[in-house]
Design a protein around this motif. Structure first.
Motif, PDB file in Angstrom:
ATOM      1  N   ARG A  93      18.816  66.991  19.157  1.00 37.66           N
ATOM      2  CA  ARG A  93      17.611  67.359  18.402  1.00 37.66           C
ATOM      3  C   ARG A  93      17.996  68.522  17.482  1.00 37.66           C
ATOM      4  NH1 ARG A  93      13.328  64.799  21.760  1.00 37.66           N
ATOM      5  NH2 ARG A  93      14.522  63.919  23.482  1.00 37.66           N
ATOM      6  N   LEU A  94      17.688  68.368  16.212  1.00 43.35           N
ATOM      7  CA  LEU A  94      18.192  69.298  15.210  1.00 43.35           C
ATOM      8  C   LEU A  94      17.069  70.016  14.477  1.00 43.35           C
ATOM      9  CD1 LEU A  94      20.849  66.958  13.545  1.00 43.35           C
ATOM     10  CD2 LEU A  94      21.161  68.436  15.528  1.00 43.35           C
ATOM     11  N   GLY A  95      17.433  71.157  13.901  1.00 51.16           N
ATOM     12  CA  GLY A  95      16.614  71.846  12.915  1.00 51.16           C
ATOM     13  C   GLY A  95      17.457  72.049  11.667  1.00 51.16           C
ATOM     14  N   ILE A  96      16.833  71.960  10.502  1.00 54.24           N
ATOM     15  CA  ILE A  96      17.530  72.103   9.222  1.00 54.24           C
ATOM     16  C   ILE A  96      16.956  73.309   8.488  1.00 54.24           C
ATOM     17  CG2 ILE A  96      18.134  71.015   7.037  1.00 54.24           C
ATOM     18  CD1 ILE A  96      19.330  69.551   9.358  1.00 54.24           C
ATOM     19  N   SER A  97      17.838  74.185   8.018  1.00 50.72           N
ATOM     20  CA  SER A  97      17.407  75.353   7.264  1.00 50.72           C
ATOM     21  C   SER A  97      18.120  75.394   5.921  1.00 50.72           C
ATOM     22  CB  SER A  97      17.723  76.641   8.042  1.00 50.72           C
ATOM     23  OG  SER A  97      17.389  77.776   7.280  1.00 50.72           O
ATOM     24  N   ALA A  98      17.382  75.755   4.872  1.00 55.21           N
ATOM     25  CA  ALA A  98      17.958  75.901   3.532  1.00 55.21           C
ATOM     26  C   ALA A  98      17.346  77.115   2.865  1.00 55.21           C
ATOM     27  CB  ALA A  98      17.710  74.647   2.691  1.00 55.21           C
ATOM     28  N   ASN A  99      18.205  77.886   2.243  1.00 58.02           N
ATOM     29  CA  ASN A  99      17.727  79.063   1.527  1.00 58.02           C
ATOM     30  C   ASN A  99      18.809  79.520   0.569  1.00 58.02           C
ATOM     31  OD1 ASN A  99      15.908  80.982   0.771  1.00 58.02           O
ATOM     32  ND2 ASN A  99      16.116  82.261   2.593  1.00 58.02           N
ATOM     33  N   GLY A 100      18.440  80.280  -0.428  1.00 60.05           N
ATOM     34  CA  GLY A 100      19.393  80.740  -1.425  1.00 60.05           C
ATOM     35  C   GLY A 100      19.990  82.086  -1.067  1.00 60.05           C
ATOM     36  N   VAL A 101      21.240  82.305  -1.502  1.00 60.83           N
ATOM     37  CA  VAL A 101      21.908  83.588  -1.316  1.00 60.83           C
ATOM     38  C   VAL A 101      22.667  83.910  -2.595  1.00 60.83           C
ATOM     39  CG1 VAL A 101      23.896  82.462  -0.206  1.00 60.83           C
ATOM     40  CG2 VAL A 101      23.535  84.906   0.109  1.00 60.83           C
ATOM     41  N   ASP A 102      22.602  85.163  -3.019  1.00 61.60           N
ATOM     42  CA  ASP A 102      23.259  85.598  -4.250  1.00 61.60           C
ATOM     43  C   ASP A 102      24.673  86.053  -3.904  1.00 61.60           C
ATOM     44  OD1 ASP A 102      23.971  86.487  -6.693  1.00 61.60           O
ATOM     45  OD2 ASP A 102      22.410  87.989  -6.918  1.00 61.60           O
ATOM     46  N   VAL A 103      25.677  85.410  -4.489  1.00 65.33           N
ATOM     47  CA  VAL A 103      27.070  85.746  -4.180  1.00 65.33           C
ATOM     48  C   VAL A 103      27.769  86.453  -5.342  1.00 65.33           C
ATOM     49  CG1 VAL A 103      27.335  83.907  -2.497  1.00 65.33           C
ATOM     50  CG2 VAL A 103      27.809  83.431  -4.900  1.00 65.33           C
ATOM     51  N   ASN A 104      27.039  86.756  -6.428  1.00 70.19           N
ATOM     52  CA  ASN A 104      27.599  87.507  -7.554  1.00 70.19           C
ATOM     53  C   ASN A 104      28.882  86.883  -8.092  1.00 70.19           C
ATOM     54  OD1 ASN A 104      25.567  89.458  -7.462  1.00 70.19           O
ATOM     55  ND2 ASN A 104      26.656  90.632  -5.927  1.00 70.19           N
ATOM     56  N   ARG A 105      28.718  85.840  -8.838  1.00 68.11           N
ATOM     57  CA  ARG A 105      29.860  85.140  -9.413  1.00 68.11           C
ATOM     58  C   ARG A 105      30.393  85.929 -10.610  1.00 68.11           C
ATOM     59  NH1 ARG A 105      29.919  78.707 -10.730  1.00 68.11           N
ATOM     60  NH2 ARG A 105      32.055  78.560 -11.476  1.00 68.11           N
ATOM     61  N   GLY A 106      31.578  86.504 -10.455  1.00 61.56           N
ATOM     62  CA  GLY A 106      32.139  87.346 -11.506  1.00 61.56           C
ATOM     63  C   GLY A 106      31.240  88.536 -11.735  1.00 61.56           C
ATOM     64  N   ASN A 107      30.826  88.728 -12.976  1.00 58.59           N
ATOM     65  CA  ASN A 107      29.913  89.817 -13.320  1.00 58.59           C
ATOM     66  C   ASN A 107      28.467  89.363 -13.383  1.00 58.59           C
ATOM     67  OD1 ASN A 107      32.043  91.655 -13.586  1.00 58.59           O
ATOM     68  ND2 ASN A 107      32.450  90.955 -15.675  1.00 58.59           N
ATOM     69  N   ARG A 108      28.227  88.081 -13.064  1.00 63.45           N
ATOM     70  CA  ARG A 108      26.887  87.529 -13.185  1.00 63.45           C
ATOM     71  C   ARG A 108      26.297  87.216 -11.820  1.00 63.45           C
ATOM     72  NH1 ARG A 108      27.997  82.350 -16.379  1.00 63.45           N
ATOM     73  NH2 ARG A 108      29.824  82.439 -15.014  1.00 63.45           N
ATOM     74  N   SER A 109      24.991  87.238 -11.770  1.00 64.85           N
ATOM     75  CA  SER A 109      24.292  86.844 -10.550  1.00 64.85           C
ATOM     76  C   SER A 109      24.401  85.330 -10.402  1.00 64.85           C
ATOM     77  CB  SER A 109      22.834  87.284 -10.619  1.00 64.85           C
ATOM     78  OG  SER A 109      22.145  86.862  -9.478  1.00 64.85           O
ATOM     79  N   HIS A 110      24.812  84.884  -9.230  1.00 61.66           N
ATOM     80  CA  HIS A 110      24.999  83.445  -9.003  1.00 61.66           C
ATOM     81  C   HIS A 110      24.408  83.079  -7.648  1.00 61.66           C
ATOM     82  CE1 HIS A 110      26.766  79.469  -9.283  1.00 61.66           C
ATOM     83  NE2 HIS A 110      27.327  79.636  -8.086  1.00 61.66           N
ATOM     84  N   SER A 111      23.560  82.082  -7.642  1.00 64.90           N
ATOM     85  CA  SER A 111      22.893  81.660  -6.412  1.00 64.90           C
ATOM     86  C   SER A 111      23.611  80.466  -5.801  1.00 64.90           C
ATOM     87  CB  SER A 111      21.432  81.294  -6.704  1.00 64.90           C
ATOM     88  OG  SER A 111      20.802  80.812  -5.537  1.00 64.90           O
ATOM     89  N   VAL A 112      23.754  80.499  -4.487  1.00 61.36           N
ATOM     90  CA  VAL A 112      24.292  79.378  -3.712  1.00 61.36           C
ATOM     91  C   VAL A 112      23.277  79.045  -2.626  1.00 61.36           C
ATOM     92  CG1 VAL A 112      26.117  78.619  -2.156  1.00 61.36           C
ATOM     93  CG2 VAL A 112      26.701  79.964  -4.171  1.00 61.36           C
ATOM     94  N   TRP A 113      22.999  77.771  -2.464  1.00 58.28           N
ATOM     95  CA  TRP A 113      22.059  77.334  -1.434  1.00 58.28           C
ATOM     96  C   TRP A 113      22.818  76.653  -0.296  1.00 58.28           C
ATOM     97  CZ3 TRP A 113      16.436  76.353  -1.210  1.00 58.28           C
ATOM     98  CH2 TRP A 113      15.729  77.208  -2.048  1.00 58.28           C
TER      99      TRP A 113
END
Length: 691
Positions: free
Chosen positions: A138-158
């Protein structure tokens, strides 16, 4: 360097091939830059999106150049089927995956695990074939965004994470069993269903047909199926995943079109401690048993919440009551359906986001770094289960269960707990030494029969004396005679007394707590608060009464008495005077005056008797401190053997939530707004919820 017959891989490429053969690895799937399609199945060979026409390859518009074979956007999928199968290759993990059916304590009307919930039971009723195999997941699924700062720019990864609920409560939400399944580059928006397709396909396959899996614990093959119980998200992410609005006129995902709202341009800051208290009561339950919820108490909590909101409605403008306040009325419903909240809140996943951010070594390639690190970590963790004296990567060691750092003096013979700091050998005054030894005698089980025999002896020689006189005589006696042939080896050693040199420590771990002496404490943490439950003997002129009382104090010194055959740890504390220094306020909180000391003639307790408390200065009276009981860290032990006096539960207190005045109940429309049309014909406690 390696033992004969063992060879190291010559290149990273060969090592990665070995990882993949063992069920590790990931699949890189090209995606449309607008999230229209994934270039898989019928779209595998396409070079442009069939929906929006955008190129599959990277395009630099300033140079008007297309970089062939460099995808414009990628999706990283870490296959779940091979990893689920790998779980059953470990005997320990395979056994834990059936805990919900073989070892769980079933108590009717109590929710302590998702397996106790109606949602779990509904799956069993609807799919009896699925329920018949205890190893199905029996599973639960979670998804959310995190900012990993790609280079000098803000970059979101989900990241999309999967958690398994077959496990015991102390393992369910551990990092080892939170699986990274998908990595989505950028913000998916409303097209997240397109990006979830690889994961959904595998979940559908596992649910409909299952996969052949070998169980190392039972040493047999079986057909593994899985089912998803629910998703876990913060509220904006819930709107993204479900496609439901999460703000505006229909912002409640539960009420939907029936959500009642008022348009208001003015917003004010909310300081709603009452709602927060209610939330903590929900998350920690009403029962005085750790990590459990009494179902019958939830209706009472729901009623109190609705009444509280009505009271707040009398004093605050409508702009305060946005959708986040409204959602509190659905908390008890969610708990009833799904079980304790700590199995479904975002805190473990938010902590996992920090791990993901820490895996980024190359900011220009954050997703690759995260995927590679996850694969390597899972593989190493899997092999570590087959090696002795190797700690698991993703399950932190239990520092509160006979493990620690022993310095200076051998601590292997200590009976309870573990010293964590360096040891010091000191000599103490004869008076303190005598008190410590006498306290150990009074609390040694093998001495108790002799103490009882002495009391019987006093009753025999003074048959006409009152109990009060006998107790006084009994308490003054410090030497008990016994025949040499009848005493045990333990009694013989204890009667000789401990070594004159006392072993002192500054930090000690026991009972699931880490204790520090007052002198060792820093400015950030507090670990010197001590509480103990003791039986008091009250002697009057003719009557002797016994009563249990809780004493509060501050840890000053940690001693270990060396009785040659074993070492017994004791705590020396400054105790607050229970008569004048301890009181209870109208809200049910215990307040102590730490500078008003008492019981100076009895400063010692056994370390095994100590419970940790936390003192917070009362803002209304700086002399007083509010007592908060600290939950122990060894969750597995507290789940099986709970101390009711010191549980992690906030005890019920009728004064925490305000009551409606009886006059208000008699006058239906004097104070309450009548512009809410939900729940007509229902009583006051449910009219605000619309349920």
């Amino acid at each position: 360097m390696l033992p004969e017959g063992n060879e190291m891989y010559r290149s990273t490429y060969e090592a990665k091939k070995a990882f993949k053969a063992m069920g590790s690895g990931y699949t890189k799937i090209h995606a449309c830059v607008n999230n229209c399609i994934l270039y898989r199945k019928e779209y595998t060979d396409m070079v442009a999106c069939a929906t929006c026409g955008k190129s599959r390859w990277k395009v630099v518009e300033q140079k008007n150049k297309i970089y062939n074979n460099i995808p414009a956007k990628c999706l990283w999928y870490l296959p779940i089927i091979t990893r689920f199968k790998r779980l059953f290759q470990s005997k320990t993990t395979a056994k834990d995956l059936t805990w919900h059916a073989t070892e769980r304590m079933v108590d009717v009307g109590v929710l302590s695990h998702p397996a106790d919930s109606p949602a779990w039971a509904a799956i069993n009723d609807k799919y009896p074939d699925f329920a018949s195999e205890l190893r199905n997941l029996r599973l639960g699924i979670s998804a959310n965004g995190v900012d990993v700062n790609r280079g000098n720019r803000s970059h979101s990864v989900w990241p999309v994470l999967t958690v398994i609920y077959n496990l015991p409560p102390w393992l369910c939400m551990k990092r080892k069993f939170i699986m990274l399944s998908l990595l989505i580059s950028g913000t998916p928006g409303n097209d997240i269903d397109v990006l979830l397709a690889p994961l959904i396909d595998d979940l559908q396959l596992l649910f409909d047909f299952g996969v052949e899996t070998y169980n190392a614990y039972a040493q047999e093959h079986f057909k593994l199926h899985v089912v998803v119980l629910w998703t876990i998200n913060d509220y904006p992410a819930l709107g993204t995943l479900s496609g439901c609005p999460y703000s505006g006129f229909q912002g409640c995902a539960v009420c939907g079109e029936d959500t009642h709202c008022i348009n208001s341009l003015n917003r004010i800051s909310r300081v709603m401690m009452v709602i927060e208290d209610f939330y903590h009561m929900i998350t920690r339950s009403e029962d005085k048993r750790s990590k459990e919820i009494i179902v019958d108490e939830l209706d009472k909590l729901q009623e109190e919440l609705c009444v509280t909101l009505c009271l707040l409605d009398k004093h605050f403008p409508p702009s305060v009551f946005d959708v986040m306040i409204h959602l509190t009325v659905h908390l008890t419903r969610e708990v009833k359906l799904c079980g304790p909240i700590f199995f479904r809140w975002m805190y473990p996943f938010e902590r996992y986001m920090k791990v993901i951010k820490g895996n980024v070594r190359n900011k220009n390639r954050p997703e690759e770094c995260i995927a590679e690190k996850n694969v390597a970590e899972e593989t190493i963790e899997f092999f570590s289960q087959f090696l002795k004296r190797v700690d698991n990567v993703d399950i932190p060691p239990n520092n509160h269960n006979n493990c620690g750092i022993h310095k200076g003096v051998d601590s292997s013979s200590i009976t309870d707990g573990t010293p964590i700091s360096a040891a010091k050998l000191v000599e103490v005054s004869a008076e303190l030494f005598s008190k410590a030894h006498f306290f150990v005698l009074q609390n040694t089980s093998e001495v108790l029969p002799y103490i009882k025999r002495h009391m019987e002896f006093l009753e025999h020689i003074h048959p006409t004396k009152q109990n009060a006189h006998l107790e006084q005589e009994h308490s003054r006696e410090r030497e008990l005679g016994a025949c040499r042939e009848t005493i045990t080896e333990t009694m013989r050693w204890i009667s000789h007394g401990p070594n004159k040199n006392i072993i002192k420590y500054d930090v000690y771990a026991i009972n699931g707590y880490t204790f520090r002496t007052k002198a060792r404490e820093g400015k950030v943490y507090q670990n010197s608060g001590v509480s103990v439950v003791a039986t008091d003997t009250h002697i009057s002129k003719e009557v002797v009464t016994y009563a249990k009382n809780t004493y509060y104090g501050v840890l000053q010194e940690i001693w270990v008495l060396d009785y040659h055959f074993k070492r017994i740890p004791i705590f020396m504390c400054d105790w607050v005077d229970n008569r004048k220094g301890v009181k209870r306020d109208k809200f049910g909180y215990t307040l102590v005056e730490l500078k008003r000391l008492g019981h100076k003639g009895d400063p010692f307790i056994l370390a095994s008797q100590a419970q940790q408390v936390f003192y917070v200065t009362d803002p209304l009276d700086q002399k007083m401190s509010i007592v908060f009981k600290t939950p122990p860290k060894n969750y597995k032990d507290t789940y099986e053997d709970v101390d009711e006096e010191f549980s992690t539960i906030v005890p019920h207190n009728d004064n925490i939530l305000p009551r409606v005045d009886t006059l208000d109940l008699q006058k239906e429309n004097d104070y309450f707004r009548n512009d809410c049309h939900e729940g007509k014909g229902q009583n006051l406690s449910t009219s605000l919820c619309g349920e």
